[in-house]
Design a protein around this motif. Structure first.
Motif, PDB file in Angstrom:
ATOM      1  N   LEU A   1       2.124  -0.606  -6.614  1.00 32.68           N
ATOM      2  CA  LEU A   1       1.522  -1.931  -6.485  1.00 32.68           C
ATOM      3  C   LEU A   1       1.953  -2.861  -7.622  1.00 32.68           C
ATOM      4  O   LEU A   1       2.238  -4.036  -7.406  1.00 32.68           O
ATOM      5  N   LYS A   2       2.012  -2.323  -8.845  1.00 31.85           N
ATOM      6  CA  LYS A   2       2.474  -3.135  -9.974  1.00 31.85           C
ATOM      7  C   LYS A   2       3.927  -3.553  -9.788  1.00 31.85           C
ATOM      8  O   LYS A   2       4.313  -4.672 -10.130  1.00 31.85           O
ATOM      9  N   GLY A   3       4.725  -2.649  -9.220  1.00 31.85           N
ATOM     10  CA  GLY A   3       6.142  -2.944  -9.022  1.00 31.85           C
ATOM     11  C   GLY A   3       6.400  -4.008  -7.983  1.00 31.85           C
ATOM     12  O   GLY A   3       7.470  -4.628  -7.978  1.00 31.85           O
ATOM     13  N   PHE A   4       5.436  -4.250  -7.098  1.00 29.54           N
ATOM     14  CA  PHE A   4       5.590  -5.269  -6.056  1.00 29.54           C
ATOM     15  C   PHE A   4       4.856  -6.561  -6.396  1.00 29.54           C
ATOM     16  O   PHE A   4       4.784  -7.463  -5.557  1.00 29.54           O
ATOM     17  N   TYR A   5       4.320  -6.647  -7.627  1.00 25.94           N
ATOM     18  CA  TYR A   5       3.602  -7.857  -8.025  1.00 25.94           C
ATOM     19  C   TYR A   5       4.555  -9.061  -7.956  1.00 25.94           C
ATOM     20  O   TYR A   5       5.613  -9.073  -8.589  1.00 25.94           O
ATOM     21  N   GLY A   6       4.185 -10.066  -7.168  1.00 26.41           N
ATOM     22  CA  GLY A   6       5.021 -11.256  -7.024  1.00 26.41           C
ATOM     23  C   GLY A   6       6.100 -11.146  -5.970  1.00 26.41           C
ATOM     24  O   GLY A   6       6.777 -12.130  -5.662  1.00 26.41           O
ATOM     25  N   HIS A   7       6.276  -9.966  -5.383  1.00 29.78           N
ATOM     26  CA  HIS A   7       7.279  -9.771  -4.336  1.00 29.78           C
ATOM     27  C   HIS A   7       6.789 -10.385  -3.026  1.00 29.78           C
ATOM     28  O   HIS A   7       5.576 -10.493  -2.786  1.00 29.78           O
TER      29      HIS A   7
ATOM     30  N   LEU B   1       6.660  -9.175  -0.196  1.00 28.21           N
ATOM     31  CA  LEU B   1       5.926  -8.216   0.620  1.00 28.21           C
ATOM     32  C   LEU B   1       4.669  -7.671  -0.070  1.00 28.21           C
ATOM     33  O   LEU B   1       4.069  -6.709   0.396  1.00 28.21           O
ATOM     34  N   GLU B   2       4.271  -8.293  -1.173  1.00 24.30           N
ATOM     35  CA  GLU B   2       3.113  -7.782  -1.904  1.00 24.30           C
ATOM     36  C   GLU B   2       1.856  -7.777  -1.048  1.00 24.30           C
ATOM     37  O   GLU B   2       1.106  -6.787  -1.037  1.00 24.30           O
ATOM     38  N   ALA B   3       1.586  -8.861  -0.313  1.00 22.67           N
ATOM     39  CA  ALA B   3       0.374  -8.927   0.506  1.00 22.67           C
ATOM     40  C   ALA B   3       0.393  -7.847   1.583  1.00 22.67           C
ATOM     41  O   ALA B   3      -0.618  -7.183   1.837  1.00 22.67           O
ATOM     42  N   TRP B   4       1.542  -7.664   2.216  1.00 22.26           N
ATOM     43  CA  TRP B   4       1.679  -6.615   3.240  1.00 22.26           C
ATOM     44  C   TRP B   4       1.419  -5.238   2.645  1.00 22.26           C
ATOM     45  O   TRP B   4       0.711  -4.412   3.235  1.00 22.26           O
ATOM     46  N   LEU B   5       1.961  -4.989   1.459  1.00 22.13           N
ATOM     47  CA  LEU B   5       1.788  -3.681   0.824  1.00 22.13           C
ATOM     48  C   LEU B   5       0.324  -3.444   0.465  1.00 22.13           C
ATOM     49  O   LEU B   5      -0.205  -2.347   0.672  1.00 22.13           O
TER      50      LEU B   5
ATOM     51  N   HIS C   1      13.453  -3.887   3.511  1.00 22.84           N
ATOM     52  CA  HIS C   1      13.228  -4.617   2.259  1.00 22.84           C
ATOM     53  C   HIS C   1      12.335  -3.823   1.311  1.00 22.84           C
ATOM     54  O   HIS C   1      12.565  -3.784   0.101  1.00 22.84           O
ATOM     55  N   TYR C   2      11.321  -3.186   1.863  1.00 27.73           N
ATOM     56  CA  TYR C   2      10.394  -2.386   1.060  1.00 27.73           C
ATOM     57  C   TYR C   2      11.118  -1.214   0.397  1.00 27.73           C
ATOM     58  O   TYR C   2      11.008  -0.998  -0.818  1.00 27.73           O
ATOM     59  N   MET C   3      11.875  -0.452   1.189  1.00 36.49           N
ATOM     60  CA  MET C   3      12.575   0.717   0.652  1.00 36.49           C
ATOM     61  C   MET C   3      13.631   0.299  -0.373  1.00 36.49           C
ATOM     62  O   MET C   3      13.806   0.963  -1.397  1.00 36.49           O
ATOM     63  N   ALA C   4      14.319  -0.809  -0.082  1.00 38.83           N
ATOM     64  CA  ALA C   4      15.362  -1.282  -1.001  1.00 38.83           C
ATOM     65  C   ALA C   4      14.777  -1.680  -2.355  1.00 38.83           C
ATOM     66  O   ALA C   4      15.353  -1.383  -3.408  1.00 38.83           O
ATOM     67  N   TRP C   5      13.626  -2.343  -2.334  1.00 32.15           N
ATOM     68  CA  TRP C   5      13.000  -2.756  -3.597  1.00 32.15           C
ATOM     69  C   TRP C   5      12.513  -1.539  -4.382  1.00 32.15           C
ATOM     70  O   TRP C   5      12.625  -1.500  -5.609  1.00 32.15           O
TER      71      TRP C   5
ATOM     72  N   PRO D   1       7.826   4.767  -7.171  1.00 33.09           N
ATOM     73  CA  PRO D   1       7.443   5.862  -6.277  1.00 33.09           C
ATOM     74  C   PRO D   1       7.476   5.340  -4.850  1.00 33.09           C
ATOM     75  O   PRO D   1       7.011   4.225  -4.590  1.00 33.09           O
ATOM     76  N   CYS D   2       8.002   6.110  -3.936  1.00 35.57           N
ATOM     77  CA  CYS D   2       8.213   5.555  -2.609  1.00 35.57           C
ATOM     78  C   CYS D   2       8.027   6.592  -1.509  1.00 35.57           C
ATOM     79  O   CYS D   2       8.464   7.741  -1.643  1.00 35.57           O
ATOM     80  N   VAL D   3       7.371   6.184  -0.455  1.00 35.29           N
ATOM     81  CA  VAL D   3       7.287   6.953   0.785  1.00 35.29           C
ATOM     82  C   VAL D   3       7.585   5.966   1.910  1.00 35.29           C
ATOM     83  O   VAL D   3       7.449   4.756   1.724  1.00 35.29           O
ATOM     84  N   PRO D   4       7.991   6.436   3.087  1.00 31.09           N
ATOM     85  CA  PRO D   4       8.222   5.523   4.207  1.00 31.09           C
ATOM     86  C   PRO D   4       6.967   4.707   4.509  1.00 31.09           C
ATOM     87  O   PRO D   4       5.846   5.162   4.231  1.00 31.09           O
TER      88      PRO D   4
END
Length: 203
Positions: free
Chosen positions: A28-34, A36-40, A128-132, A139-142
């Protein structure tokens, strides 16, 4: 003629790869400002199916009540987007969001309308999510496993399985038990400590 017992191969239960609590925080911290943040936030904090999360619109969020309502299912089939009703009656639901997610979503909204993912389709969101995640070494899962992550962590946190089933939109609580009722050793030790207190108290 001799009868021989035939045993079918035992299929292992599907156990999706999930993130632990620390990994969720990092993600969540890694997507701050991205973009797709709201979607995540909605995906991992509400336990939505991938097809549900992609279809969530800003108008589906009630940030005063801290809820999101699932009204549609969006999928990409044979090169075309299809929008349908949710999977079951239980899938059409209003569920709660944690306070930190509500606060951040309120900051992100700023009069926005339409879908949280904008004009992206389900495959583009996943890409886009996986690439970021790869780019930022997060940390990443599908995307579909974000739902599994929510369910697993909710059960581990001590949430009642029937409540988790309702949040996930399961028609049958057995589905929730089958995929998410896998308490780790720390949870089992907590259970034994509670049981021990009960027995010692009785004695």
């Amino acid at each position: 003629m001799t009868r021989r017992e035939i045993r079918l191969p035992h299929l292992r239960r599907y156990e999706p790869r999930v993130l632990d609590a620390r990994q969720v925080r990092r993600l969540l911290k890694g997507f701050y400002g991205h973009a797709l943040e709201a979607w995540l936030l909605v995906s991992v904090c509400a336990g939505l199916r991938r097809c549900e999360s992609v279809g969530i619109e800003w108008s589906d969020l009630d940030l005063k009540r801290g809820t999101v309502t699932v009204k549609r299912s969006v999928q990409w089939v044979a090169g075309h987007e299809t929008v349908t009703d949710p999977k079951t009656d239980q899938s059409r639901r209003t569920v709660a969001l944690p306070r930190f997610a509500v606060k951040r979503l309120a900051q992100l909204k700023h009069g926005r309308s339409g879908r949280l993912v904008g004009d992206l389709n389900a495959n583009q969101v996943a890409s886009h999510y996986m690439a970021w995640c790869r780019r930022m070494k997060l940390p990443c899962v599908p995307p579909r496993n974000l739902r599994h992550t929510f369910g697993t962590l909710a059960i581990a946190a001590g949430a009642d399985i029937s409540v988790v089933a309702r949040q996930l939109g399961h028609s049958d609580i057995k589905t929730t038990a089958r995929y998410y009722l896998r308490p780790d050793l720390s949870v089992l030790k907590s259970l034994q400590r509670a049981w021990e207190r009960l027995i010692i108290g009785v004695a």
